[in-house]
Design a protein around this motif. Sequence first.
Motif, mmCIF file in Angstrom:
data_model
loop_
_atom_site.group_PDB
_atom_site.id
_atom_site.type_symbol
_atom_site.label_atom_id
_atom_site.label_comp_id
_atom_site.label_asym_id
_atom_site.label_seq_id
_atom_site.Cartn_x
_atom_site.Cartn_y
_atom_site.Cartn_z
ATOM 1 N N ALA A 1 0.814 -1.210 0.000
ATOM 2 C CA ALA A 1 0.000 0.000 0.000
ATOM 3 C C ALA A 1 0.851 1.264 0.000
ATOM 4 C CB ALA A 1 -0.935 -0.002 1.207
ATOM 5 N N LEU A 2 2.045 1.190 0.598
ATOM 6 C CA LEU A 2 2.848 2.394 0.793
ATOM 7 C C LEU A 2 4.047 2.514 -0.139
ATOM 8 C CD1 LEU A 2 2.600 2.352 4.633
ATOM 9 C CD2 LEU A 2 2.129 4.378 3.265
ATOM 10 N N ARG A 3 4.315 1.515 -0.949
ATOM 11 C CA ARG A 3 5.552 1.535 -1.719
ATOM 12 C C ARG A 3 5.610 2.702 -2.703
ATOM 13 N NH1 ARG A 3 6.180 -3.957 -4.938
ATOM 14 N NH2 ARG A 3 7.729 -2.751 -6.114
ATOM 15 N N ALA A 4 4.454 3.143 -3.202
ATOM 16 C CA ALA A 4 4.457 4.279 -4.124
ATOM 17 C C ALA A 4 4.798 5.585 -3.418
ATOM 18 C CB ALA A 4 3.096 4.397 -4.808
ATOM 19 N N ARG A 5 4.702 5.605 -2.072
ATOM 20 C CA ARG A 5 5.030 6.812 -1.311
ATOM 21 C C ARG A 5 6.507 6.873 -0.931
ATOM 22 N NH1 ARG A 5 -0.470 5.415 -1.874
ATOM 23 N NH2 ARG A 5 -1.791 7.066 -1.004
ATOM 24 N N LEU A 6 7.238 5.800 -1.170
ATOM 25 C CA LEU A 6 8.643 5.729 -0.783
ATOM 26 C C LEU A 6 9.525 6.257 -1.902
ATOM 27 C CD1 LEU A 6 8.456 2.162 0.741
ATOM 28 C CD2 LEU A 6 8.900 4.238 2.044
ATOM 29 N N ALA A 7 10.331 7.253 -1.592
ATOM 30 C CA ALA A 7 11.219 7.851 -2.573
ATOM 31 C C ALA A 7 12.623 7.265 -2.453
ATOM 32 C CB ALA A 7 11.258 9.362 -2.381
ATOM 33 N N ALA A 8 13.493 7.631 -3.364
ATOM 34 C CA ALA A 8 14.887 7.204 -3.285
ATOM 35 C C ALA A 8 15.474 7.597 -1.940
ATOM 36 C CB ALA A 8 15.688 7.830 -4.418
ATOM 37 N N GLY A 9 16.207 6.674 -1.337
ATOM 38 C CA GLY A 9 16.777 6.912 -0.018
ATOM 39 C C GLY A 9 15.918 6.406 1.117
ATOM 40 N N SER A 10 14.747 5.854 0.798
ATOM 41 C CA SER A 10 13.855 5.334 1.833
ATOM 42 C C SER A 10 14.294 3.929 2.264
ATOM 43 C CB SER A 10 12.415 5.281 1.316
ATOM 44 O OG SER A 10 11.949 6.561 0.957
ATOM 45 N N SER A 11 13.744 3.495 3.395
ATOM 46 C CA SER A 11 14.100 2.190 3.942
ATOM 47 C C SER A 11 12.863 1.458 4.429
ATOM 48 C CB SER A 11 15.076 2.340 5.121
ATOM 49 O OG SER A 11 16.243 3.040 4.746
ATOM 50 N N THR B 1 19.301 -1.334 15.892
ATOM 51 C CA THR B 1 19.607 -1.966 14.604
ATOM 52 C C THR B 1 18.690 -1.428 13.521
ATOM 53 O OG1 THR B 1 20.262 -3.974 15.807
ATOM 54 C CG2 THR B 1 19.970 -4.169 13.442
ATOM 55 N N VAL B 2 17.425 -1.224 13.850
ATOM 56 C CA VAL B 2 16.496 -0.610 12.896
ATOM 57 C C VAL B 2 17.002 0.769 12.498
ATOM 58 C CG1 VAL B 2 14.173 0.336 12.602
ATOM 59 C CG2 VAL B 2 14.477 -1.904 13.687
ATOM 60 N N ARG B 3 17.386 1.553 13.476
ATOM 61 C CA ARG B 3 17.883 2.910 13.208
ATOM 62 C C ARG B 3 19.087 2.877 12.272
ATOM 63 N NH1 ARG B 3 21.687 6.407 16.014
ATOM 64 N NH2 ARG B 3 21.152 8.599 15.756
ATOM 65 N N PHE B 4 20.007 1.929 12.507
ATOM 66 C CA PHE B 4 21.173 1.817 11.632
ATOM 67 C C PHE B 4 20.760 1.474 10.203
ATOM 68 C CE2 PHE B 4 24.084 -1.263 9.589
ATOM 69 C CZ PHE B 4 25.066 -0.366 9.212
ATOM 70 N N LEU B 5 19.845 0.519 10.033
ATOM 71 C CA LEU B 5 19.438 0.111 8.690
ATOM 72 C C LEU B 5 18.734 1.233 7.930
ATOM 73 C CD1 LEU B 5 18.230 -3.550 9.292
ATOM 74 C CD2 LEU B 5 20.300 -2.796 8.082
ATOM 75 N N ALA B 6 18.207 2.192 8.668
ATOM 76 C CA ALA B 6 17.556 3.347 8.039
ATOM 77 C C ALA B 6 18.503 4.533 7.884
ATOM 78 C CB ALA B 6 16.336 3.771 8.862
ATOM 79 N N SER B 7 19.783 4.326 8.183
ATOM 80 C CA SER B 7 20.746 5.432 8.171
ATOM 81 C C SER B 7 21.531 5.462 6.863
ATOM 82 C CB SER B 7 21.728 5.282 9.333
ATOM 83 O OG SER B 7 22.632 4.210 9.079
ATOM 84 N N LEU B 8 22.256 6.565 6.656
ATOM 85 C CA LEU B 8 23.099 6.703 5.475
ATOM 86 C C LEU B 8 24.186 5.636 5.431
ATOM 87 C CD1 LEU B 8 23.560 10.588 5.275
ATOM 88 C CD2 LEU B 8 22.209 9.135 3.752
ATOM 89 N N ALA C 1 23.943 2.613 5.948
ATOM 90 C CA ALA C 1 23.440 1.292 5.544
ATOM 91 C C ALA C 1 22.842 1.303 4.146
ATOM 92 C CB ALA C 1 22.404 0.809 6.557
ATOM 93 N N ARG C 2 23.181 2.294 3.336
ATOM 94 C CA ARG C 2 22.545 2.414 2.018
ATOM 95 C C ARG C 2 22.921 1.289 1.059
ATOM 96 N NH1 ARG C 2 18.341 3.819 2.829
ATOM 97 N NH2 ARG C 2 18.036 3.843 0.578
ATOM 98 N N HIS C 3 24.006 0.559 1.339
ATOM 99 C CA HIS C 3 24.393 -0.552 0.457
ATOM 100 C C HIS C 3 24.047 -1.905 1.082
ATOM 101 C CE1 HIS C 3 26.138 -1.808 -3.261
ATOM 102 N NE2 HIS C 3 27.134 -2.473 -2.711
ATOM 103 N N ILE C 4 23.222 -1.871 2.124
ATOM 104 C CA ILE C 4 22.736 -3.104 2.752
ATOM 105 C C ILE C 4 21.278 -3.265 2.381
ATOM 106 C CG2 ILE C 4 22.334 -4.335 4.912
ATOM 107 C CD1 ILE C 4 24.577 -2.689 6.158
#
Length: 239
Positions: free
Chosen positions: A117-127, A212-219, A221-224
């Motif tokens: 439902a929300l994937r269309a609201r996610l822009a580049a850089g989202s997690s 760990t969630v915070r890290f995965l949403a951070s700059l 972790a952009r290649h993870i």
Amino acid sequence: MSRTVLVTGGTSGIGRAVAARFAADQAEVFITGRHPDTVEQAAKELGVHGVACDATDPVRVAALADRFPTLDVLVNAAGGLPPSAPGAAVPELAAVLAEWQANLEQNLLSAVLTTTALRARLAAGSSIISIGSIGAERRGGSYGAAKAALAAWNASLSSELGPQGITSNVIAAGYVTGTNFFQGQLADDRHRALVEETHNKRPGTVEDIAETVRFLASLGARHITGQTLHVNGGAFTTR
């Protein structure tokens, strides 16, 4: 610029800790839960927005998505063990079907519906971060099977969204205190056995998972992406 974060199942346990962590970073945080009174109380205590939403109901999930023109972080934390159904008058196969359907709805389809439902609201850089479980690896039954399916779905989702600059990962949590997972039924000897399985000889905390969630949403972790990260103190190891 402040990020917008949605945490499903954010009224207690891991979801609540995740919401608190992002709120501490001055993000605009939204939490969901099934019960309006519980959502309202948790949102007030955390200083975030609360939306009553059953993540297994397509109509309500669609209405939830309409609230967000854009979204930076989606955390699928809704899940857990469904309440046990009384089995006395239920035929055996019907009871098995009900158990598996409940676990799949609560621990897999809730994330699938919300993310779709929300994937269309996610822009580049989202997690996107979904909460899995060590139960997917062993002794998990229908709950573990649902969490294993969550990880398999995440790998496919990552391949679809990666070209858009969106990461998608699963955190497979081990034994974590401070949740309602065992519904007050965990015996002392079982607690000791679960702790003994770890390498660092302590249970996990909801803050361990939130960080760990915070890290995965951070700059950083952009290649993870497309990964299942095991956060369990070494109770289950990978290589």
